[in-house]
Enzyme design. Structure first.
Site, PDB file in Angstrom:
ATOM      1  N   TYR A   1       3.228   5.780  15.197  1.00  0.00           N
ATOM      2  CA  TYR A   1       1.870   5.175  15.110  1.00  0.00           C
ATOM      3  C   TYR A   1       0.933   5.902  15.499  1.00  0.00           C
ATOM      4  O   TYR A   1      -0.153   6.006  14.883  1.00  0.00           O
ATOM      5  CB  TYR A   1       1.957   3.698  15.727  1.00  0.00           C
ATOM      6  CG  TYR A   1       0.888   2.877  15.744  1.00  0.00           C
ATOM      7  CD1 TYR A   1       0.450   2.184  14.395  1.00  0.00           C
ATOM      8  CD2 TYR A   1       0.116   2.578  16.866  1.00  0.00           C
ATOM      9  CE1 TYR A   1      -0.377   1.361  14.229  1.00  0.00           C
ATOM     10  CE2 TYR A   1      -0.950   1.526  16.822  1.00  0.00           C
ATOM     11  CZ  TYR A   1      -1.113   1.072  15.461  1.00  0.00           C
ATOM     12  OH  TYR A   1      -2.311   0.013  15.144  1.00  0.00           O
TER      13      TYR A   1
ATOM     14  N   ASN B   1      -7.049  -1.535   6.017  1.00  0.00           N
ATOM     15  CA  ASN B   1      -6.732  -2.180   7.149  1.00  0.00           C
ATOM     16  C   ASN B   1      -5.400  -2.277   7.178  1.00  0.00           C
ATOM     17  O   ASN B   1      -4.837  -2.614   8.511  1.00  0.00           O
ATOM     18  CB  ASN B   1      -7.357  -3.631   7.239  1.00  0.00           C
ATOM     19  CG  ASN B   1      -6.733  -4.365   8.322  1.00  0.00           C
ATOM     20  OD1 ASN B   1      -7.179  -4.212   9.457  1.00  0.00           O
ATOM     21  ND2 ASN B   1      -6.192  -5.514   8.164  1.00  0.00           N
TER      22      ASN B   1
ATOM     23  N   SER C   1      -6.909   3.420  15.091  1.00  0.00           N
ATOM     24  CA  SER C   1      -6.401   2.633  16.484  1.00  0.00           C
ATOM     25  C   SER C   1      -6.652   3.560  17.868  1.00  0.00           C
ATOM     26  O   SER C   1      -6.622   4.774  17.625  1.00  0.00           O
ATOM     27  CB  SER C   1      -4.882   2.566  16.544  1.00  0.00           C
ATOM     28  OG  SER C   1      -4.403   2.054  17.886  1.00  0.00           O
TER      29      SER C   1
ATOM     30  N   ALA D   1       0.569   9.093  15.992  1.00  0.00           N
ATOM     31  CA  ALA D   1       0.329  10.291  14.806  1.00  0.00           C
ATOM     32  C   ALA D   1      -0.456   9.666  13.585  1.00  0.00           C
ATOM     33  O   ALA D   1      -1.339  10.342  13.046  1.00  0.00           O
ATOM     34  CB  ALA D   1       1.530  11.082  14.717  1.00  0.00           C
TER      35      ALA D   1
ATOM     36  N   LYS E   1      -2.177   6.947  12.951  1.00  0.00           N
ATOM     37  CA  LYS E   1      -3.527   6.718  13.325  1.00  0.00           C
ATOM     38  C   LYS E   1      -4.511   7.768  13.520  1.00  0.00           C
ATOM     39  O   LYS E   1      -5.759   7.888  13.272  1.00  0.00           O
ATOM     40  CB  LYS E   1      -3.801   5.604  14.351  1.00  0.00           C
ATOM     41  CG  LYS E   1      -3.112   4.239  14.005  1.00  0.00           C
ATOM     42  CD  LYS E   1      -3.634   3.562  12.649  1.00  0.00           C
ATOM     43  CE  LYS E   1      -3.160   2.050  12.569  1.00  0.00           C
ATOM     44  NZ  LYS E   1      -3.778   1.596  11.216  1.00  0.00           N
TER      45      LYS E   1
ATOM     46  N   VAL F   1       0.746  -1.141   0.039  1.00  0.00           N
ATOM     47  CA  VAL F   1      -0.029  -0.072  -0.058  1.00  0.00           C
ATOM     48  C   VAL F   1       0.840   1.376   0.117  1.00  0.00           C
ATOM     49  O   VAL F   1       0.331   2.491  -0.245  1.00  0.00           O
ATOM     50  CB  VAL F   1      -1.074   0.093   1.199  1.00  0.00           C
ATOM     51  CG1 VAL F   1      -1.971  -1.099   1.024  1.00  0.00           C
ATOM     52  CG2 VAL F   1      -0.320   0.083   2.473  1.00  0.00           C
TER      53      VAL F   1
HETATM   54  P1  NAD Z   1      -1.266  -8.152  11.402  1.00  0.00           P
HETATM   55  O1  NAD Z   1       0.081  -7.995  11.392  1.00  0.00           O
HETATM   56  O2  NAD Z   1      -1.846  -9.583  11.835  1.00  0.00           O
HETATM   57  O3  NAD Z   1      -2.023  -7.816  10.141  1.00  0.00           O
HETATM   58  C1  NAD Z   1      -1.418  -6.634   9.282  1.00  0.00           C
HETATM   59  C2  NAD Z   1      -1.633  -6.776   7.965  1.00  0.00           C
HETATM   60  O4  NAD Z   1      -1.232  -5.821   6.967  1.00  0.00           O
HETATM   61  C3  NAD Z   1      -0.818  -8.216   7.077  1.00  0.00           C
HETATM   62  O5  NAD Z   1      -1.654  -8.902   6.246  1.00  0.00           O
HETATM   63  C4  NAD Z   1       0.529  -7.500   6.617  1.00  0.00           C
HETATM   64  O6  NAD Z   1       0.961  -8.169   5.485  1.00  0.00           O
HETATM   65  C5  NAD Z   1      -0.519  -6.335   5.896  1.00  0.00           C
HETATM   66  N1  NAD Z   1       0.493  -5.116   5.550  1.00  0.00           N
HETATM   67  C6  NAD Z   1       1.500  -4.472   6.490  1.00  0.00           C
HETATM   68  N2  NAD Z   1       2.164  -3.703   5.701  1.00  0.00           N
HETATM   69  C7  NAD Z   1       1.774  -3.609   4.371  1.00  0.00           C
HETATM   70  C8  NAD Z   1       1.694  -2.882   3.322  1.00  0.00           C
HETATM   71  N3  NAD Z   1       2.906  -1.970   3.112  1.00  0.00           N
HETATM   72  N4  NAD Z   1       1.161  -3.291   2.207  1.00  0.00           N
HETATM   73  C9  NAD Z   1      -0.113  -4.103   2.172  1.00  0.00           C
HETATM   74  N5  NAD Z   1      -0.140  -4.995   3.456  1.00  0.00           N
HETATM   75  C10 NAD Z   1       0.646  -4.718   4.337  1.00  0.00           C
HETATM   76  O7  NAD Z   1      -1.876  -7.037  12.476  1.00  0.00           O
HETATM   77  P2  NAD Z   1      -3.302  -6.737  12.871  1.00  0.00           P
HETATM   78  O8  NAD Z   1      -3.422  -6.371  14.253  1.00  0.00           O
HETATM   79  O9  NAD Z   1      -4.338  -7.518  12.320  1.00  0.00           O
HETATM   80  O10 NAD Z   1      -3.441  -5.260  12.391  1.00  0.00           O
HETATM   81  C11 NAD Z   1      -4.271  -4.656  11.176  1.00  0.00           C
HETATM   82  C12 NAD Z   1      -4.640  -3.279  11.524  1.00  0.00           C
HETATM   83  O11 NAD Z   1      -5.123  -3.121  12.809  1.00  0.00           O
HETATM   84  C13 NAD Z   1      -3.437  -2.460  11.313  1.00  0.00           C
HETATM   85  O12 NAD Z   1      -3.729  -1.294  10.695  1.00  0.00           O
HETATM   86  C14 NAD Z   1      -3.240  -2.109  13.031  1.00  0.00           C
HETATM   87  O13 NAD Z   1      -2.655  -0.967  13.049  1.00  0.00           O
HETATM   88  C15 NAD Z   1      -4.563  -1.947  13.416  1.00  0.00           C
HETATM   89  N6  NAD Z   1      -5.096  -2.100  14.757  1.00  0.00           N
HETATM   90  C16 NAD Z   1      -4.397  -3.325  15.563  1.00  0.00           C
HETATM   91  C17 NAD Z   1      -4.825  -3.460  16.722  1.00  0.00           C
HETATM   92  C18 NAD Z   1      -4.325  -4.840  17.569  1.00  0.00           C
HETATM   93  O14 NAD Z   1      -4.537  -4.795  18.864  1.00  0.00           O
HETATM   94  N7  NAD Z   1      -3.898  -5.991  16.855  1.00  0.00           N
HETATM   95  C19 NAD Z   1      -5.257  -2.562  17.473  1.00  0.00           C
HETATM   96  C20 NAD Z   1      -5.541  -1.197  16.835  1.00  0.00           C
HETATM   97  C21 NAD Z   1      -5.355  -1.315  15.617  1.00  0.00           C
END
Ligand code: NAD
Length: 268
Positions: A172, A107, A159, A174, A176, A81
């Site tokens: 992160y 996402n 987030s 900033a 989000k 992305v």
């Molecule tokens: P995860 O690591 O399991 O999944 C992240 C996904 O993003 C993976 O599929 C990864 O390959 C993909 N990804 C990363 N960089 C990328 C790029 N440059 N291009 C395309 N794909 C890319 O993590 P998650 O916890 O499922 O996170 C998903 C989203 O939720 C993220 O945006 C994260 O910041 C947000 N989030 C997670 C939490 C949590 O507690 N897990 C809390 C708040 C927000």
């Protein structure tokens, strides 16, 4: 739809909260929340295009879901992305396969290695902001024509870190916060095109990176007094925002976090 008594039918209420028949693009869907969104959407009857940086990773998710007994189908596309050419290719692949795009779930993201801001190197800052914030800009603008052509919905994964500004997670937090702000901006700009734009601000979710960091098991999906949720619970919030049940909801961020005002790491 109402019955002969003028009361909404069960079928019509269920239909409104469904994404059945929609075409959705989900970024970062090889694991965690994105994968859960893909599974939830295809189980409900949507066709989805899933992306992540490695073809092998999205292909294995697509294979698993396409072989399962679910009504929707999955097209896996390798896409970073942060790379505009790669994102343009994703948009072309999605439109070529399905002809239209109704829903976009931005996402893809990650928190980076962390640490106090004065110790964060420029490259680390750029990397975290690129994937979490610029990535949303790249993907959303690439799908702008497809989404605005016939109306639709965007759901961004922000987030709680963006709401509170968490120590040790400056870039992160900033980035989000930027995603939540962009959500409101775009909701105003695209309302006239009938595109709703909302975001989720999850708290701690038991995805692979978080489970590793906190050394926790997948929690049970029960009880409101929890500090950690399942990826499926975030996927269900996203599905609501993507569905017509949320037809009057735009520019909002919903925070699936457990009890409010108590954002802190769960006890492990
Ligand atoms: P995860 O690591 O399991 O999944 C992240 C996904 O993003 C993976 O599929 C990864 O390959 C993909 N990804 C990363 N960089 C990328 C790029 N440059 N291009 C395309 N794909 C890319 O993590 P998650 O916890 O499922 O996170 C998903 C989203 O939720 C993220 O945006 C994260 O910041 C947000 N989030 C997670 C939490 C949590 O507690 N897990 C809390 C708040 C927000």
């Amino acid at each position: 739809m109402t019955n002969e008594d003028g009361i909404r039918t069960q079928e019509s209420v269920r239909e409104l909260s469904s994404v059945d028949g929609e075409t959705a693009v989900i970024t970062g869907a090889s694991s965690g929340i994105g994968r859960a969104v893909a599974e939830t959407f295809v189980a409900d009857g949507a066709d989805v295009v899933i992306c992540s940086r490695t073809q092998e990773d999205v292909e294995s998710v697509a294979e698993e879901l396409n072989e399962a007994d679910v009504p929707g189908s999955v097209l896996p596309v390798e896409c970073d992305v942060t790379d505009r050419d790669s994102v343009e290719a994703l948009a072309e692949a999605a439109v070529e396969e399905f002809g239209e795009v109704d829903l976009l779930v931005n996402n893809a993201g990650g928190s980076g290695s962390g640490g106090p801001l004065h110790e964060v190197e420029g490259d680390e800052w750029d990397g975290v902001v690129d994937v979490n914030l610029t990535g949303v800009y790249n993907v959303t603008t690439a799908f702008s024509d497809a989404l605005r052509e016939d109306g639709g919905a965007v759901v961004n994964t922000a987030s709680m870190a963006g709401r509170y500004g968490v120590a040790g997670m400056g870039p992160y937090s900033a980035a989000k916060a930027g995603v939540s702000a962009l959500t409101r901006t775009l909701a105003d700009e695209w309302a006239g095109d009938d595109v709703r734009v909302n975001a989720v601000e999850p708290g701690f979710v038991a995805t692979p990176p978080v489970r590793e960091m906190l050394d926790v098991e997948m929690p049970e999906r029960e009880g409101a007094d929890r500090r950690i949720g399942q990826p499926d619970e975030i996927a269900d919030t996203i599905r609501f925002l993507a569905s017509d049940a949320a037809s009057f909801v735009t520019g909002q961020t919903i925070a699936p976090t457990g009890p409010p005002n108590t954002f802190e790491p769960p006890e492990v």
